[in-house]
Design a protein around this motif. Structure first.
Motif, PDB file in Angstrom:
ATOM      1  N   SER A  41      36.272   3.715 -45.278  1.00  0.00           N
ATOM      2  CA  SER A  41      36.017   4.034 -46.680  1.00  0.00           C
ATOM      3  C   SER A  41      36.774   3.041 -47.551  1.00  0.00           C
ATOM      4  O   SER A  41      37.727   2.392 -47.106  1.00  0.00           O
ATOM      5  CB  SER A  41      36.457   5.465 -47.007  1.00  0.00           C
ATOM      6  OG  SER A  41      37.852   5.608 -46.821  1.00  0.00           O
ATOM      7  N   VAL A  42      36.349   2.921 -48.798  1.00  0.00           N
ATOM      8  CA  VAL A  42      36.963   1.980 -49.733  1.00  0.00           C
ATOM      9  C   VAL A  42      37.329   2.721 -51.004  1.00  0.00           C
ATOM     10  O   VAL A  42      36.529   3.494 -51.541  1.00  0.00           O
ATOM     11  CB  VAL A  42      36.004   0.809 -50.054  1.00  0.00           C
ATOM     12  CG1 VAL A  42      36.684  -0.190 -50.989  1.00  0.00           C
ATOM     13  CG2 VAL A  42      35.553   0.111 -48.773  1.00  0.00           C
ATOM     14  N   ASN A  53      40.007   1.503 -45.684  1.00  0.00           N
ATOM     15  CA  ASN A  53      40.717   2.540 -44.946  1.00  0.00           C
ATOM     16  C   ASN A  53      39.859   3.037 -43.779  1.00  0.00           C
ATOM     17  O   ASN A  53      38.830   3.674 -43.986  1.00  0.00           O
ATOM     18  CB  ASN A  53      41.040   3.693 -45.907  1.00  0.00           C
ATOM     19  CG  ASN A  53      41.858   4.790 -45.273  1.00  0.00           C
ATOM     20  OD1 ASN A  53      42.135   4.773 -44.076  1.00  0.00           O
ATOM     21  ND2 ASN A  53      42.237   5.759 -46.078  1.00  0.00           N
ATOM     22  N   TYR A  54      40.290   2.752 -42.550  1.00  0.00           N
ATOM     23  CA  TYR A  54      39.556   3.186 -41.360  1.00  0.00           C
ATOM     24  C   TYR A  54      39.969   4.581 -40.894  1.00  0.00           C
ATOM     25  O   TYR A  54      39.488   5.057 -39.869  1.00  0.00           O
ATOM     26  CB  TYR A  54      39.791   2.205 -40.208  1.00  0.00           C
ATOM     27  CG  TYR A  54      38.960   0.940 -40.278  1.00  0.00           C
ATOM     28  CD1 TYR A  54      37.654   0.923 -39.815  1.00  0.00           C
ATOM     29  CD2 TYR A  54      39.494  -0.230 -40.817  1.00  0.00           C
ATOM     30  CE1 TYR A  54      36.879  -0.238 -39.864  1.00  0.00           C
ATOM     31  CE2 TYR A  54      38.734  -1.393 -40.877  1.00  0.00           C
ATOM     32  CZ  TYR A  54      37.434  -1.392 -40.399  1.00  0.00           C
ATOM     33  OH  TYR A  54      36.681  -2.535 -40.464  1.00  0.00           O
ATOM     34  N   GLY A  55      40.825   5.252 -41.636  1.00  0.00           N
ATOM     35  CA  GLY A  55      41.348   6.532 -41.166  1.00  0.00           C
ATOM     36  C   GLY A  55      40.765   7.740 -41.850  1.00  0.00           C
ATOM     37  O   GLY A  55      41.428   8.779 -41.934  1.00  0.00           O
ATOM     38  N   CYS A  84      42.918   4.037 -36.902  1.00  0.00           N
ATOM     39  CA  CYS A  84      43.057   3.307 -38.164  1.00  0.00           C
ATOM     40  C   CYS A  84      43.898   2.052 -38.017  1.00  0.00           C
ATOM     41  O   CYS A  84      43.693   1.071 -38.749  1.00  0.00           O
ATOM     42  CB  CYS A  84      43.664   4.223 -39.231  1.00  0.00           C
ATOM     43  SG  CYS A  84      45.379   4.716 -38.914  1.00  0.00           S
ATOM     44  N   ALA A  85      44.866   2.052 -37.085  1.00  0.00           N
ATOM     45  CA  ALA A  85      45.714   0.878 -36.887  1.00  0.00           C
ATOM     46  C   ALA A  85      45.034  -0.165 -35.997  1.00  0.00           C
ATOM     47  O   ALA A  85      45.013  -1.355 -36.331  1.00  0.00           O
ATOM     48  CB  ALA A  85      47.052   1.298 -36.277  1.00  0.00           C
ATOM     49  N   SER A  97      47.651   3.020 -41.444  1.00  0.00           N
ATOM     50  CA  SER A  97      47.492   1.606 -41.775  1.00  0.00           C
ATOM     51  C   SER A  97      46.199   1.412 -42.554  1.00  0.00           C
ATOM     52  O   SER A  97      45.210   2.111 -42.318  1.00  0.00           O
ATOM     53  CB  SER A  97      47.435   0.746 -40.499  1.00  0.00           C
ATOM     54  OG  SER A  97      48.628   0.821 -39.764  1.00  0.00           O
ATOM     55  N   ALA A  98      46.215   0.461 -43.477  1.00  0.00           N
ATOM     56  CA  ALA A  98      45.017   0.127 -44.247  1.00  0.00           C
ATOM     57  C   ALA A  98      45.117  -1.319 -44.713  1.00  0.00           C
ATOM     58  O   ALA A  98      46.189  -1.938 -44.659  1.00  0.00           O
ATOM     59  CB  ALA A  98      44.867   1.065 -45.445  1.00  0.00           C
TER      60      ALA A  98
END
Length: 387
Positions: free
Chosen positions: A81-82, A56-58, A138-139, A40-41
């Motif tokens: 990250s972006v 993006n948290y993954g 990430c979710a 997920s993002a």
């Protein structure tokens, strides 16, 4: 200086929030083990300038010192990250993983708060977090951002009679096509995941997060409206055909069990122990027991606690294997074989009574342990001379 920039950015952005579109991106699972459960993002698109970013948290650093050690102990930090939207999609297009998008129906103030939160969260001092597969990934990070921004205005609209699934059931839905990963995960995770997950807890999986977003509503800032105003497929690929693979635990362990049944029968007829096979087998079980013990007592993973696989894969089995190398066995070996027989039966009892759900592939392994510990216990004195 960074905080000043963030403040100026958020102030300007709040005045132009109506020009931005916020979406949830949900990506299907991939073939690598760390992509098995999907992703997920958050997408933020400037509809005027065309700036299109994905938060993006993954992500994590493969090159970090002691990466594997820290990952195993759950001391590895993930980070926000972006990247550009095009760059984000490039990877999923390359690996042919489906991507879906849900555009959120946020008002300008909510949009401003969302991006301000993400921009502050991406700062070097804020972007790292201690990853937890079930409770902080990430979710769930996406969910937490939304709950922080909307507060009481977010209604998840959960079903009144949700489908009951344990954490292990949820994992099995994704690892079933990967039999070795399925076996390894069930071997490593303990009884703590054999409890029913709430609807909120199910959101650690991106697909369930996507479904939760589709049900959710925004309340209190006017007429109640769905959280998602539009959803569509971004990337769609034909499913890959699955092939029949006999190189998997269930098949191999039953072949191994049949082999041990055969050598036990032959050994009994010829008055032989064939203990070399037992030394190898018990030694491997002992090594597995050491891994289970390390995951239970020497890591920060909450999901590896109370793992009753240790009843049949115990570290002491390695000591037993070493002791069996000698021509003459010490008296404690026979006592240990009896303990092994009892503990293996106890594992079956724990399984039947529902204390922990074991992987079905361990049935032939339990059979081997019961058969050989029983055979050696009653025959090692009679057949020891002949080996």
């Amino acid at each position: 200086m960074v905080l000043t920039y963030s403040f100026i950015y958020s102030t300007i952005f709040s005045l132009q929030a109506q020009d931005y579109q916020v979406s949830l991106l949900t990506c299907d699972p991939g073939e690598e083990i760390y992509t098995t459960f999907g992703h997920s993002a958050i997408r933020v698109k400037d509809t005027i300038s065309g700036v299109d970013l994905v938060y993006n948290y993954g992500t994590f650093d493969f090159g970090a010192p002691y990466f594997l050690f820290n990952f195993t102990r759950r001391t590895l930090d993930y980070m926000l990250s972006v990247s550009t939207y095009d760059r984000f999609l490039f990877e999923y297009n390359y690996f042919q993983r489906n991507v879906r998008e849900q555009i959120l129906d946020l008002n300008p103030e909510q949009t401003a708060k969302m991006v301000q939160f993400l921009e502050i969260n991406r700062l070097p001092e804020n972007k790292f977090y201690r990853y937890d597969f079930f409770y902080d990934n990430c979710a769930t990070r996406v969910r937490d951002v939304l709950e922080t921004v909307l507060g009481n205005q977010l209604d998840w609209n959960e079903p009144s009679e949700p489908e009951r699934k344990t954490f292990r059931n949820l994992i099995d839905e994704y690892v079933y096509p990967l039999p070795w990963a399925d076996f390894g995960i069930d071997l490593a995770l303990g009884a703590v995941i054999d409890v029913n997950a709430t609807e909120r807890e199910k959101q650690f999986l991106p697909d369930y997060m996507e479904a939760a977003f589709a049900r959710a509503q925004i309340v209190g800032d006017g007429p109640t409206r769905p959280l998602v105003k539009e959803q569509f497929d971004v990337l769609t690929f034909e499913p890959q055909p699955s092939s029949l693979n006999f190189f998997q635990p269930f098949v191999l362990w039953w072949v191994l069990a049949i082999f041990f049944i055969a050598i036990t029968f032959i050994g009994f007829k010829k008055k032989r122990l064939f203990k070399g096979f037992d030394i190898a087998y018990f030694g491997i079980l002992g090594i597995l027991g050491i891994v289970i013990t390390l995951l239970w007592f020497f890591t920060f993973h909450s999901q590896t606690k109370w793992n009753w696989n240790i009843l049949w894969a115990f570290p002491g089995h390695l000591v037993l294997a070493i002791a069996m190398l000698k021509q003459t066995w010490k008296p404690w070996v026979k006592k240990y074989l009896l303990v092994m027989l009892i503990s293996t039966n106890l594992a079956l009892v724990f399984w039947v009574l529902g204390f922990q759900s074991f992987h079905p592939s361990i049935v032939p392994l339990l059979l081997i342990s019961l058969l050989r510990s029983n055979y050696l216990y009653y025959n090692q004195e009679k057949f020891a001379i002949r080996g």
